[in-house]
Design a protein around this motif. Structure first.
Motif, mmCIF file in Angstrom:
data_model
loop_
_atom_site.group_PDB
_atom_site.id
_atom_site.type_symbol
_atom_site.label_atom_id
_atom_site.label_comp_id
_atom_site.label_asym_id
_atom_site.label_seq_id
_atom_site.Cartn_x
_atom_site.Cartn_y
_atom_site.Cartn_z
ATOM 1 N N LEU A 28 0.830 -1.212 0.000
ATOM 2 C CA LEU A 28 0.000 0.000 0.000
ATOM 3 C C LEU A 28 0.864 1.262 0.000
ATOM 4 O O LEU A 28 0.502 2.271 -0.602
ATOM 5 C CB LEU A 28 -0.937 0.010 1.213
ATOM 6 C CG LEU A 28 -2.079 -1.004 1.174
ATOM 7 C CD1 LEU A 28 -2.693 -1.169 2.560
ATOM 8 C CD2 LEU A 28 -3.152 -0.590 0.166
ATOM 9 N N THR A 50 -10.850 4.054 -2.393
ATOM 10 C CA THR A 50 -10.707 2.592 -2.329
ATOM 11 C C THR A 50 -11.275 2.072 -1.014
ATOM 12 O O THR A 50 -10.926 2.577 0.050
ATOM 13 C CB THR A 50 -9.227 2.200 -2.462
ATOM 14 O OG1 THR A 50 -8.741 2.699 -3.699
ATOM 15 C CG2 THR A 50 -9.045 0.694 -2.402
ATOM 16 N N THR A 51 -12.145 1.058 -1.101
ATOM 17 C CA THR A 51 -12.761 0.491 0.107
ATOM 18 C C THR A 51 -12.408 -0.984 0.299
ATOM 19 O O THR A 51 -12.490 -1.493 1.411
ATOM 20 C CB THR A 51 -14.294 0.590 0.023
ATOM 21 O OG1 THR A 51 -14.725 -0.078 -1.176
ATOM 22 C CG2 THR A 51 -14.749 2.051 -0.015
ATOM 23 N N HIS A 52 -12.076 -1.679 -0.794
ATOM 24 C CA HIS A 52 -11.850 -3.125 -0.761
ATOM 25 C C HIS A 52 -10.699 -3.477 -1.701
ATOM 26 O O HIS A 52 -10.347 -2.678 -2.580
ATOM 27 C CB HIS A 52 -13.101 -3.890 -1.215
ATOM 28 C CG HIS A 52 -14.246 -3.750 -0.261
ATOM 29 N ND1 HIS A 52 -15.055 -2.634 -0.230
ATOM 30 C CD2 HIS A 52 -14.704 -4.585 0.714
ATOM 31 C CE1 HIS A 52 -15.959 -2.779 0.721
ATOM 32 N NE2 HIS A 52 -15.778 -3.962 1.309
ATOM 33 N N VAL A 53 -10.167 -4.673 -1.512
ATOM 34 C CA VAL A 53 -9.220 -5.184 -2.502
ATOM 35 C C VAL A 53 -9.643 -6.595 -2.889
ATOM 36 O O VAL A 53 -10.272 -7.317 -2.103
ATOM 37 C CB VAL A 53 -7.759 -5.204 -1.992
ATOM 38 C CG1 VAL A 53 -7.336 -3.852 -1.431
ATOM 39 C CG2 VAL A 53 -7.525 -6.298 -0.987
ATOM 40 N N TYR A 82 -7.226 -2.899 -6.449
ATOM 41 C CA TYR A 82 -7.879 -1.937 -5.550
ATOM 42 C C TYR A 82 -9.282 -1.665 -6.080
ATOM 43 O O TYR A 82 -9.462 -1.423 -7.278
ATOM 44 C CB TYR A 82 -7.093 -0.628 -5.505
ATOM 45 C CG TYR A 82 -5.708 -0.725 -4.895
ATOM 46 C CD1 TYR A 82 -5.356 -1.734 -4.000
ATOM 47 C CD2 TYR A 82 -4.735 0.227 -5.209
ATOM 48 C CE1 TYR A 82 -4.087 -1.798 -3.442
ATOM 49 C CE2 TYR A 82 -3.465 0.177 -4.656
ATOM 50 C CZ TYR A 82 -3.138 -0.834 -3.764
ATOM 51 O OH TYR A 82 -1.885 -0.890 -3.222
ATOM 52 N N PRO A 122 -3.357 3.418 -2.889
ATOM 53 C CA PRO A 122 -4.676 3.331 -3.527
ATOM 54 C C PRO A 122 -5.317 4.719 -3.634
ATOM 55 O O PRO A 122 -4.967 5.620 -2.869
ATOM 56 C CB PRO A 122 -5.469 2.444 -2.569
ATOM 57 C CG PRO A 122 -4.814 2.597 -1.241
ATOM 58 C CD PRO A 122 -3.365 2.943 -1.489
ATOM 59 N N THR A 133 -13.299 0.218 -5.524
ATOM 60 C CA THR A 133 -14.070 1.291 -4.885
ATOM 61 C C THR A 133 -15.440 0.791 -4.441
ATOM 62 O O THR A 133 -16.267 1.566 -3.975
ATOM 63 C CB THR A 133 -14.218 2.489 -5.842
ATOM 64 O OG1 THR A 133 -14.813 2.021 -7.059
ATOM 65 C CG2 THR A 133 -12.852 3.097 -6.164
ATOM 66 N N ALA A 191 -5.064 -3.883 5.188
ATOM 67 C CA ALA A 191 -4.049 -2.967 5.709
ATOM 68 C C ALA A 191 -3.606 -3.307 7.134
ATOM 69 O O ALA A 191 -2.728 -2.640 7.683
ATOM 70 C CB ALA A 191 -4.585 -1.531 5.669
ATOM 71 N N ARG A 223 -11.862 -6.331 2.941
ATOM 72 C CA ARG A 223 -12.033 -4.912 3.222
ATOM 73 C C ARG A 223 -10.637 -4.292 3.297
ATOM 74 O O ARG A 223 -9.682 -4.930 3.773
ATOM 75 C CB ARG A 223 -12.761 -4.719 4.555
ATOM 76 C CG ARG A 223 -14.196 -5.228 4.490
ATOM 77 C CD ARG A 223 -14.922 -5.018 5.789
ATOM 78 N NE ARG A 223 -14.380 -5.888 6.830
ATOM 79 C CZ ARG A 223 -15.015 -6.180 7.950
ATOM 80 N NH1 ARG A 223 -16.206 -5.658 8.183
ATOM 81 N NH2 ARG A 223 -14.479 -6.982 8.843
ATOM 82 N N LEU A 224 -10.540 -3.053 2.856
ATOM 83 C CA LEU A 224 -9.225 -2.409 2.869
ATOM 84 C C LEU A 224 -8.615 -2.442 4.272
ATOM 85 O O LEU A 224 -7.417 -2.666 4.427
ATOM 86 C CB LEU A 224 -9.350 -0.964 2.352
ATOM 87 C CG LEU A 224 -8.031 -0.190 2.263
ATOM 88 C CD1 LEU A 224 -7.026 -0.864 1.335
ATOM 89 C CD2 LEU A 224 -8.298 1.259 1.815
#
Ligand SMILES: Nc1nc2c(c(=O)[nH]1)N[C@H]1C(S)=C(S)[C@@H](COP(=O)(O)O)O[C@H]1N2
Ligand SMILES: [Mo]
Length: 212
Positions: A100, A109-112, A174, A105, A176, A130, A125-126
């Motif tokens: 990251l 960005t909310t999720h990968v 990444y 991102p 959204t 993370a 979930r991000l």
């Protein structure tokens, strides 16, 4: 004062060595995956980061360059939804946080989605991605991973069921918005927290995942 759910997830995420509900301890390390074991092709192998990157560009590392990324050691447990847990492994590799930092991102960005060979994927979930102990592992207990266990790179997400950790990782996307990965599309829980026994999609509460 009680712990918040997040504090608990963080504590568990760093490899608490405890058994989540409904799990039993496994000695040794079983091999479990869907489909064949891919052959590593060093010349064509790359690790891509694409989707909602801050600069709008796709990034990739070939194997020699990926091998020079900063390595970190993480102690973490592995909990398979089929009810075995392997406690207390030392994983070595590149943390998701490093990825990251190197490829930021976009702000929304909310999720990968983490992608592996043959199209296997897992959505996260991000915040889970993370987490400081989420690691793209190349080693366990000081030894390089065998091909059955994901050589050259597999993801370990200590706070979630092990299907959320693809072996033979090739890319990170990444996103959204949330989208289901391979098992999440096939009846497994979108979030997969073993401490809450989030095993199957029928247990999902409103807001836990996108519509099918
Ligand atoms: N590419 C890929 N990764 C995968 C899987 C898979 O089917 N394909 N299975 C997951 C599941 S369900 C588990 S329990 C762990 C098992 O890892 P291990 O074989 O190293 O014990 O890998 C995970 N990663
Ligand atoms: Mo699993």
């Amino acid at each position: 004062m009680g712990q918040t759910e997040n504090d608990q997830a963080r504590a568990h995420g760093s490899g608490s060595g405890e058994l989540p509900p409904g799990q039993r301890r496994q000695r040794g390390w079983p091999v479990l995956h869907y489909g064949p074991v891919p052959r590593f092709k060093p010349l064509s192998w790359d690790f891509q980061v694409f989707g909602a990157t801050a600069d709008g560009q796709k990034h990739s590392w070939d194997h020699p360059r990926f091998s020079t990324l900063p390595h970190t050691a993480v102690t973490a447990d592995l909990h398979c939804v089929t009810r075995f847990s392997m406690l207390g492994s030392h994983w070595g590799g590149v943390t998701a946080r490093t990825v990251l930092d190197l490829v930021p991102p976009a702000a929304d960005t909310t999720h990968v989605m983490v992608w592996a060979e043959y199209g296997y994927s897992a959505n996260l979930r991000l915040a889970d991605f993370a987490h400081p102990s989420t690691v793209f592992a190349t080693h366990r207990n000081g030894e390089a991973l065998t091909v059955e266990h994901g050589f050259p790179v597999r993801l370990v997400v200590p706070g979630l069921y092990a299907w959320k950790g693809p072996k033979w990782v090739r890319a990170v996307e990444y996103m959204t918005a949330d989208r289901r990965g391979f098992w999440e599309e096939r009846g497994y829980h979108n979030l997969g927290d073993p401490w809450a026994e989030q095993r199957y999609s029928y247990q999902e509460q409103p807001g836990d995942g996108p519509e099918f």
